[in-house]
Scaffold this motif. Structure first.
Motif, PDB file in Angstrom:
ATOM      1  N   LEU A   1      -5.798 -15.612 -18.700  1.00 36.31           N
ATOM      2  CA  LEU A   1      -6.502 -15.106 -17.530  1.00 36.31           C
ATOM      3  C   LEU A   1      -5.763 -15.377 -16.221  1.00 36.31           C
ATOM      4  O   LEU A   1      -6.393 -15.502 -15.169  1.00 36.31           O
ATOM      5  CB  LEU A   1      -7.916 -15.704 -17.465  1.00 36.31           C
ATOM      6  CG  LEU A   1      -8.882 -15.253 -18.557  1.00 36.31           C
ATOM      7  CD1 LEU A   1     -10.208 -16.004 -18.463  1.00 36.31           C
ATOM      8  CD2 LEU A   1      -9.116 -13.756 -18.499  1.00 36.31           C
ATOM      9  N   THR A   2      -4.448 -15.470 -16.261  1.00 34.30           N
ATOM     10  CA  THR A   2      -3.717 -15.569 -15.000  1.00 34.30           C
ATOM     11  C   THR A   2      -3.839 -14.235 -14.267  1.00 34.30           C
ATOM     12  O   THR A   2      -4.173 -13.209 -14.868  1.00 34.30           O
ATOM     13  CB  THR A   2      -2.221 -15.885 -15.230  1.00 34.30           C
ATOM     14  OG1 THR A   2      -1.615 -14.766 -15.890  1.00 34.30           O
ATOM     15  CG2 THR A   2      -2.033 -17.153 -16.057  1.00 34.30           C
ATOM     16  N   PHE A   3      -3.557 -14.229 -12.972  1.00 37.47           N
ATOM     17  CA  PHE A   3      -3.720 -13.012 -12.181  1.00 37.47           C
ATOM     18  C   PHE A   3      -2.864 -11.869 -12.740  1.00 37.47           C
ATOM     19  O   PHE A   3      -3.362 -10.756 -12.942  1.00 37.47           O
ATOM     20  CB  PHE A   3      -3.354 -13.278 -10.713  1.00 37.47           C
ATOM     21  CG  PHE A   3      -3.523 -12.075  -9.844  1.00 37.47           C
ATOM     22  CD1 PHE A   3      -4.769 -11.703  -9.393  1.00 37.47           C
ATOM     23  CD2 PHE A   3      -2.434 -11.294  -9.497  1.00 37.47           C
ATOM     24  CE1 PHE A   3      -4.947 -10.574  -8.603  1.00 37.47           C
ATOM     25  CE2 PHE A   3      -2.584 -10.163  -8.708  1.00 37.47           C
ATOM     26  CZ  PHE A   3      -3.846  -9.806  -8.255  1.00 37.47           C
ATOM     27  N   VAL A   4      -1.601 -12.137 -13.020  1.00 37.97           N
ATOM     28  CA  VAL A   4      -0.689 -11.096 -13.518  1.00 37.97           C
ATOM     29  C   VAL A   4      -1.142 -10.591 -14.880  1.00 37.97           C
ATOM     30  O   VAL A   4      -1.153  -9.377 -15.138  1.00 37.97           O
ATOM     31  CB  VAL A   4       0.768 -11.615 -13.583  1.00 37.97           C
ATOM     32  CG1 VAL A   4       1.683 -10.616 -14.256  1.00 37.97           C
ATOM     33  CG2 VAL A   4       1.266 -11.959 -12.182  1.00 37.97           C
ATOM     34  N   SER A   5      -1.560 -11.493 -15.757  1.00 36.61           N
ATOM     35  CA  SER A   5      -2.003 -11.061 -17.087  1.00 36.61           C
ATOM     36  C   SER A   5      -3.287 -10.238 -16.998  1.00 36.61           C
ATOM     37  O   SER A   5      -3.477  -9.295 -17.769  1.00 36.61           O
ATOM     38  CB  SER A   5      -2.190 -12.264 -18.022  1.00 36.61           C
ATOM     39  OG  SER A   5      -3.237 -13.093 -17.585  1.00 36.61           O
ATOM     40  N   GLN A   6      -4.168 -10.553 -16.034  1.00 32.43           N
ATOM     41  CA  GLN A   6      -5.378  -9.760 -15.856  1.00 32.43           C
ATOM     42  C   GLN A   6      -5.039  -8.351 -15.363  1.00 32.43           C
ATOM     43  O   GLN A   6      -5.653  -7.373 -15.807  1.00 32.43           O
ATOM     44  CB  GLN A   6      -6.320 -10.429 -14.850  1.00 32.43           C
ATOM     45  CG  GLN A   6      -7.043 -11.643 -15.406  1.00 32.43           C
ATOM     46  CD  GLN A   6      -8.017 -12.194 -14.395  1.00 32.43           C
ATOM     47  OE1 GLN A   6      -9.037 -11.562 -14.127  1.00 32.43           O
ATOM     48  NE2 GLN A   6      -7.716 -13.352 -13.828  1.00 32.43           N
ATOM     49  N   VAL A   7      -4.070  -8.243 -14.453  1.00 35.15           N
ATOM     50  CA  VAL A   7      -3.657  -6.920 -13.962  1.00 35.15           C
ATOM     51  C   VAL A   7      -3.112  -6.094 -15.117  1.00 35.15           C
ATOM     52  O   VAL A   7      -3.488  -4.924 -15.295  1.00 35.15           O
ATOM     53  CB  VAL A   7      -2.602  -7.048 -12.835  1.00 35.15           C
ATOM     54  CG1 VAL A   7      -2.000  -5.694 -12.488  1.00 35.15           C
ATOM     55  CG2 VAL A   7      -3.217  -7.693 -11.597  1.00 35.15           C
TER      56      VAL A   7
END
Length: 192
Positions: free
Chosen positions: A150-156
């Motif tokens: 759920l890191t920001f980049v992985s969520q994007v």
């Protein structure tokens, strides 16, 4: 409906940081879903009201709007104690439904009798296909969340892939139901 199905991860990506908690994400996503349900009604109101304006009748859309505003206020006041903040988006959606119902009921006086069946069939196919697409996107999102985190980049990345999968599934289902407009939409999209 695709956005409604993915409302939780989209809200999490956009807002969940700082003082905006996971509980706030859930509440915001619930409101988003209730507002999304009303979008077709709001879009339809604008189009149907234009027919009345073209016939130099601004009175009927105005009366329908007044009825919708009154119903919105009544629904907000009566549902607030039961549903809390959810009363506001639900009341907006229901009052929009009332508005478009009034306009549709008055429309034959302006343009003559017409069949609403093609619109109901078209809307039903779009709804079913977008719900199926949304479920496919939701499943992909869940799978990728476990894999990517759920890191920001992985969520994007996750939401982009999930929306893509949901859109493809939705269009495939709509085509299977015989919705020809999907083909013309794709042709216009690829020409640009």
């Amino acid at each position: 409906m695709i956005i409604a199905c993915l409302s939780l991860p989209i809200t999490r990506l956009l807002y969940e940081r700082g003082r905006f908690t996971a509980a706030d994400t859930i509440f915001c996503a619930q409101a988003l879903v209730l507002y999304i349900i009303g979008i077709p009604f709001l879009a339809g109101i604008r189009n149907i009201a234009a027919v009345f304006y073209a016939h130099e009748d601004s009175r009927t859309p105005m009366l329908a709007s007044i009825a919708a505003v009154i119903s919105n206020i009544i629904l907000n006041l009566s549902l607030m104690q039961v549903l809390g903040f959810r009363a506001f988006p639900l009341a907006t959606t229901l009052s929009s439904l009332l508005n478009i119902t009034i306009l549709l009921a008055a429309l034959p006086k302006k343009i003559g009798r017409f069949s609403i069946k093609p619109l109901v069939v078209f809307s039903s196919i779009l709804t079913i296909s977008s719900v199926i697409g949304g479920i496919a996107g939701m499943s992909m999102n869940h799978l990728l969340s476990n894999f990517l985190g759920l890191t920001f980049v992985s969520q994007v990345i996750n939401i982009a892939i999930s929306l893509g999968i949901a859109s493809v599934f939705s269009m495939m289902i709509a085509r299977l139901f015989g919705l020809k407009e999907i083909g013309s939409y794709l042709r216009r999209l690829t020409k640009k």
